[in-house]
Each structure stands twice: as C-alpha cells, then as structure tokens.
Design a protein around this motif. Structure first.
Motif, PDB file in Angstrom:
ATOM      1  N   LEU A 245     -36.830   3.979  -6.816  1.00  0.00           N
ATOM      2  CA  LEU A 245     -37.994   3.491  -7.554  1.00  0.00           C
ATOM      3  C   LEU A 245     -37.791   2.012  -7.856  1.00  0.00           C
ATOM      4  N   VAL A 246     -38.686   1.179  -7.335  1.00  0.00           N
ATOM      5  CA  VAL A 246     -38.696  -0.247  -7.649  1.00  0.00           C
ATOM      6  C   VAL A 246     -39.786  -0.465  -8.692  1.00  0.00           C
ATOM      7  N   LEU A 247     -39.396  -0.882  -9.881  1.00  0.00           N
ATOM      8  CA  LEU A 247     -40.335  -1.110 -10.974  1.00  0.00           C
ATOM      9  C   LEU A 247     -40.547  -2.613 -11.135  1.00  0.00           C
ATOM     10  N   HIS A 248     -41.784  -3.046 -10.944  1.00  0.00           N
ATOM     11  CA  HIS A 248     -42.102  -4.473 -10.904  1.00  0.00           C
ATOM     12  C   HIS A 248     -43.004  -4.835 -12.081  1.00  0.00           C
ATOM     13  N   THR A 249     -42.566  -5.769 -12.922  1.00  0.00           N
ATOM     14  CA  THR A 249     -43.362  -6.231 -14.054  1.00  0.00           C
ATOM     15  C   THR A 249     -43.257  -7.744 -14.143  1.00  0.00           C
ATOM     16  N   GLY A 250     -43.878  -8.308 -15.156  1.00  0.00           N
ATOM     17  CA  GLY A 250     -43.814  -9.767 -15.295  1.00  0.00           C
ATOM     18  C   GLY A 250     -44.758 -10.278 -16.355  1.00  0.00           C
ATOM     19  N   LYS A 251     -45.070 -11.552 -16.269  1.00  0.00           N
ATOM     20  CA  LYS A 251     -45.921 -12.227 -17.255  1.00  0.00           C
ATOM     21  C   LYS A 251     -47.226 -11.467 -17.474  1.00  0.00           C
ATOM     22  N   ASP A 252     -47.885 -11.084 -16.410  1.00  0.00           N
ATOM     23  CA  ASP A 252     -49.082 -10.258 -16.499  1.00  0.00           C
ATOM     24  C   ASP A 252     -49.221  -9.460 -15.206  1.00  0.00           C
ATOM     25  N   LEU A 253     -50.049  -8.439 -15.262  1.00  0.00           N
ATOM     26  CA  LEU A 253     -50.176  -7.537 -14.123  1.00  0.00           C
ATOM     27  C   LEU A 253     -50.813  -8.215 -12.921  1.00  0.00           C
ATOM     28  N   ALA A 254     -51.647  -9.228 -13.155  1.00  0.00           N
ATOM     29  CA  ALA A 254     -52.301  -9.922 -12.041  1.00  0.00           C
ATOM     30  C   ALA A 254     -51.276 -10.612 -11.151  1.00  0.00           C
ATOM     31  N   ILE A 255     -50.266 -11.239 -11.744  1.00  0.00           N
ATOM     32  CA  ILE A 255     -49.218 -11.909 -10.971  1.00  0.00           C
ATOM     33  C   ILE A 255     -48.420 -10.888 -10.161  1.00  0.00           C
ATOM     34  N   CYS A 306     -34.440   2.002 -10.007  1.00  0.00           N
ATOM     35  CA  CYS A 306     -33.245   1.620  -9.252  1.00  0.00           C
ATOM     36  C   CYS A 306     -33.181   0.097  -9.102  1.00  0.00           C
ATOM     37  N   LEU A 307     -34.348  -0.509  -8.906  1.00  0.00           N
ATOM     38  CA  LEU A 307     -34.456  -1.961  -8.821  1.00  0.00           C
ATOM     39  C   LEU A 307     -35.620  -2.383  -9.723  1.00  0.00           C
ATOM     40  N   MET A 329     -32.869   2.147 -16.313  1.00  0.00           N
ATOM     41  CA  MET A 329     -31.949   2.002 -15.196  1.00  0.00           C
ATOM     42  C   MET A 329     -30.633   2.751 -15.416  1.00  0.00           C
ATOM     43  N   LEU A 330     -30.507   3.397 -16.568  1.00  0.00           N
ATOM     44  CA  LEU A 330     -29.289   4.149 -16.854  1.00  0.00           C
ATOM     45  C   LEU A 330     -29.120   5.311 -15.880  1.00  0.00           C
TER      46      LEU A 330
END
Length: 617
Positions: A245-255, A306-307, A329-330
């Motif tokens: 599972l690659v979990l991707h987040t950031g400043k906002d969802l649009a980016i 996982c990432l 991630m534990l």
C-alpha cells in the motif's frame, strides 16, 4: 568585467598557493571527492570559477585541492559557464555592484537566520564524504554531469548497506514507464535519489525508514515520486511482503491527485493495472491488492502503509505525520516515509524540525538529500543558482533570470505565495530554508519591557502586608509578598519555588503573620496545615486583565524580579466578546499570586486608627 594581470592564475604566486595547500594533504578532491595524496598529481583549484569570478582568484577560502585530471576536465565547463554568464548580461541582467567592481562578495556560509549564530551541521553530510570510499554499486551514480549539481547535504552510505535495489528499479522504470509518450528518462539527481533510497541490508530489508528530500521548484520531484510509487506496487510484493500500500498525501489533495493523474494514462490499458479517478479518493492498483491511494493530509489514519509519500510537506502539520501517518507504517516490512518539499517562509515545523534534527544527529534511519543555497548566499549570483539546482539547462537559466528580475523589481509572483518577492524567490528557487525561524507570537503583549521597567520600586525593610501562593501544575510554586506604599498603591515581589514545602518555608521566613491567599488546588496540601489561608480564585486571563487595570490606575509596582517579569512579558491577549482573551501558553502563577497579594495589601490596615483627643486643662 575584465581580468587584470593581478587576477591571472600564473607564475610564482601559484607556487606559493600550492605550498600553502600542500599542508592540507591528504584531502578530498574538490571535483570527484576521492582522496588526494602527496603521491598524486594535483593542483590548486577554485570553488568558484576564475572565469566568472576573477575577483576570487587569490582568495584563500575559494581554493581547494583537485586531482590534475579532474581539474583538466573542467576547463571546457568553465568556458560554457562564462558564455552563459555573458549571455545573461547581454539580455540586460544586472549583476551585484561588487561583482562589476571586481570586489569579492561574501562567500556562502551556513548561518542562523539572524546571521548571528552559525548553523552547526554534523560531520558526514558532505558530497565529498559520500564519494569517499564509495562502494562499487554506488560509484556509477556519483559522476556529476555538466547539467547537474551535487546536493548541499547528503547522508553517507548506510553502514549496514550491502547493495541497493536502485539499479534494478531504474532499469524497470526506464523499460516500463513513459513520460509525455516517450520512455521515461530520469535526470541524474533522480537516479541518485532512487539508488540512495533503496539501499538494503544483507537480509534484503531497506536501510532507511525516512527519506528527507528537498530541492527548488521545477526540478522533477513529482516524476520521481510517481516512478517510485509504481515501482513499489509491482516489485514490492516480491521483495518485501505480498500486499503493498502506497499512501500519498501532501499540502492538498489537488497536488497529490495531479501526481497520480499522469500515471492513469500509463496504467489504464495495461494488464493487471486499474485506476479510480474520483475527486476525493483516487488510486492506482496492481493485481487488485497492491494500491497507490491519494488522501488528504487529515485523512491518513486507518491504513497499513508500506510506502508513505508526503508532497509539499512545508504545509503539513507535524501531528498529521507523527500521530496519524507514521503509526500506519508499524509492523510493515521495510516501510519508508518520503517527506519532500521546497522551502517556504510559512512552513510548519514539520520539515524545518526534521531537517534541523537530521543535521544535528544521525539516528541511523533518516536519509538526508537536500539541494539548495545556504542562508547568507548571494541570491543575485548565477553560480549560486546553479549550485542550488540539481538539474540545470538554458531554459532554467532563463527562467531564473526572469524570476530574479521580477523579484528585484518588487513584482509579486503568485507562484511564490509570499508577500515579499525576494524572500519568495530565495525560498522557491534557491530552496533556502529558514530552519530556525522564530515562532510568530499570536496576540498583543500586555506590557512592553520598557513599560514594565518603569514600574520598579524598592522594597521597604518591613514585614510584608500581604502574601499569596499559587502553583502552575508541576512546574513550580510562586510566593508573592506585597507592601503598601501609599493610600492606594502597593509593591509586590514574587519568588519561584520547586514545591509547596519550600514555598511555605519561605512564606514563614518572610515574617508575614496574616492570612495568605492560596490557590484552590493547594489548600488541601499538608504543607499549609498550620498556615492561615483564604481561597484564591480566578483564571489566568482575569488576573492578567486585573494587573493591567491596577497598573493603569497607578496602584501597582514591583521589585523588578525575574520570575514575575518573565511571565508578565510573555503574556499576550487578543480581543474577545467579554474582554481581552489570553492566548499565550506560558506559566501564569506568578501573575495570579501577584494580583492577589497586591489587592490584599491595598486593603490591609496596619492597626486600628488612633483617635487623638485634646488634653484637659
């Protein structure tokens, strides 16, 4: 800019320079980073080229030792740099006056943001350190091409690393991925980052748990994140655990969605791959169970990542990572958290704090990979632009020139998202982090230091007229003693003690014999068993407001003591519907005790008034 006879690198003075630098042997080569010894053919090279910076030719701090062969290779590069330098001038670019006059500007230094304290960086984060004794699997990626620059800070090879999955990952990316319809061609810095990130131990597990990556705008961070996510989905099950599972987040969802969007066209038609293009929870999946999901920065709990990728992390709060994302991630096999961001003046403490920690202490789990210009660098110097950019081209030089010219003219740039054009340029395109930026205090100070100092007065050599005691959780106990100094004025002294026992002992030693005002939470403390008390009440905000009123009406003075002064000057308020609202979080027990003591002292009477009668005749 002309080169004078004095600037030329020739003759007896070069021999003198060589004699000076010989004392530093053995030393890393300024070009390749490998060790130079007395047995090697070496020369005195220059950090900044003599062609573009002739005024630094004889500046000792601009000298460095280089292999002769390495130095010979840079001759053509310097000519190219000079041509670009002249090209910028030909289109009207204005260089700093000191460069035109041939005077040496300040060389870049690592400094605190207020330029008063050096930023101490631990050993082992230099490019030369990474290059020294590099293992064979890393060496092919250490040759910096002409269109690139090495990182400012980079972690050395992990002591437990026996290799890297990087070369295989790069081969997979090149063979399988496309960018704009063509096979993916990664830039040098992206290839280096992949190889460093995927260092592994003998048992196959990855060495680094956290990747702290930072560079200027428009260098290709999104391409690298996308390639790494897709590689992990298809190859992770064979290398680590069956479901990835690659979990991707950031400043906002649009980016985040924009990074993922460019993978949909590639993944959609391929067997075993599928896409969800929703606005709120888009994803890419491989073999159904391996997923790359995009989530907002406040919706990362409840997963087994996982990432984890955090894009534009400057605008992400530490709690979103420390409390929400990292716990997901534990118990994963070889989990990695990638924090990537360009600098920003309004950055939260997440990136600033993590970078400061990594520069100070090696925790054995964090890979630092940062390109940028040190604070104190000259933002007008094209050499600084070049050094701060992991990837360079004529287009980037033109863009940098245009952005700098606009910043100098005071033109705001929406891309900078900063009211100060020059500070925006330095953050966005030179990646200059304000690592020790002072915390911006909310609200207004109740007193200035000057205002508070004018209220100091000498204490009388008499028994105090009143006393008060208050605590601040487990941080200490304040004892306030006050003396009447007029019909409506009193002077207070507040002392700090570690516990109630020592506070009560000080109260008794003061000679006070009346009834002490004591905070409600302390009344049941055994230390006050034989002390006459009255209950003290009120919130810290009310005490601050009352102290301000007493001072405004000329009814309060103080002895200048540090304990009360510290708390008073730290108190900050904002307007509220029912009066000023306290917004500072510092201790307030000294203020509360002081107000109680001042109020009691003004009411105190030293004894019954005497009535004088006329004497009888």
């Amino acid at each position: 800019m002309t080169t004078t006879q004095q600037d030329r690198w020739a003759g007896r003075k070069v021999l003198e320079a060589r004699s000076i630098m010989a004392n530093k042997l053995p030393s890393p080569c300024g070009q390749c980073g490998k060790e130079v010894t007395e047995k090697d053919k070496w020369v005195v090279g220059h950090v900044k080229s003599r062609i573009t910076h002739p005024h630094l030719t004889w500046v000792l701090s601009n000298w460095r030792i280089e292999h002769k062969a390495c130095s010979d290779k840079t001759g053509q590069a310097a000519v190219i740099e000079k041509a670009k330098f002249d090209a910028l001038k030909s289109v009207g670019f204005v260089f700093p006056p000191e460069m035109e006059a041939g005077k040496p500007p300040l060389l870049p230094v690592h400094t605190h943001e207020n330029h008063s304290q050096p930023l101490e960086v631990r050993e082992g984060l230099s490019w030369a350190n990474l290059c020294q004794n590099a293992p064979e699997w890393l060496q092919p990626y250490l040759e910096v091409p002409e269109n690139a620059s090495p990182p400012m800070w980079v972690t050395g090879v992990h002591p437990e690393a026996v290799g890297s999955y990087g070369p295989e990952a790069l081969a997979w990316m090149t063979e399988n991925l496309k960018e704009r319809g063509k096979p993916l061609s990664l830039r040098w810095w992206q290839r280096l980052a992949v190889v460093l990130q995927l260092q592994h131990r003998e048992d196959g597990t990855l060495c680094f748990r956290t990747i702290l990556e930072s560079g200027p705008r428009r260098i290709g961070k999104s391409v690298r994140l996308r390639a790494m996510a897709l590689w992990r989905l298809e190859n992770g099950p064979d290398l680590f655990e069956p479901e990835q599972l690659v979990l991707h987040t950031g400043k906002d969802l649009a980016i985040v969605r924009e990074v993922m969007r460019k993978a949909w066209a590639w993944a959609g038609p391929r067997d075993d791959w599928s896409c969800k293009k929703g606005m709120t929870e888009p994803e890419v999946s491989y073999a159904d169970v391996n997923r790359w999901v995009a989530r907002s920065k406040d919706a990362t709990t409840g997963y087994d990542a996982c990432l984890a990728l955090v894009d534009e992390a400057w605008d992400v709060k530490p709690a979103s990572i420390d409390d929400d994302l990292e716990p997901t991630m534990l118990e994963r096999e070889s989990p990695q958290l990638v924090l990537t961001s360009t600098a920003h003046r309004r950055a939260t403490s997440l990136m600033r704090g993590r970078i400061l920690d990594a520069l100070s202490v090696d925790d054995g789990e964090t890979l630092v990979l940062i390109w940028g210009a040190p604070v104190g660098s000259d933002p007008a110097d094209p050499a600084v632009w070049r050094a701060a950019s992991p990837h360079w081209s004529d287009d980037r030089a033109s863009m940098m020139s245009s952005k700098f010219a606009k910043a100098m003219a005071g033109e705001t740039d929406p891309e900078f998202d900063d009211p100060d054009p020059m500070e925006g340029f330095k953050a966005q395109y030179l990646n200059m982090w304000r690592l020790r930026d002072r915390h911006v205090e909310h609200g207004s100070a109740v007193f200035t230091a000057d205002q508070w100092e004018t209220l100091t007065a000498l204490l009388p050599d008499t028994r105090p007229d009143s006393a008060a005691v208050e605590s601040w959780h487990a941080e200490g106990v304040s004892v306030a003693l006050a003396w009447r100094s007029g019909l409506d004025t009193a002077t207070v002294q507040v002392l700090d003690f570690p516990d109630t026992a020592s506070a009560v002992a000080a109260l008794k030693d003061s000679g006070f014999r009346g009834r002490a005002t004591v905070g409600a939470s302390l009344l049941e403390d055994p230390a006050f068993k034989n002390v006459r008390t009255t209950k003290g009440q009120g919130r810290p905000a009310a005490s601050v407001q009352e102290l301000a009123r007493l001072v405004a009406e000329g009814q309060a003075m103080h002895d200048g003591g540090e304990h009360l002064t510290t708390q008073v000057l730290a108190a900050r308020t904002t307007p509220g519907a029912d009066g000023p609202r306290l917004v500072s979080k510092a201790r307030g027990d000294a203020i509360k005790a002081a107000v109680w003591a001042l109020t009691s002292a003004r009411k105190a009477r030293s004894g019954r008034p005497r009535i004088l009668l006329p004497s009888s005749v």
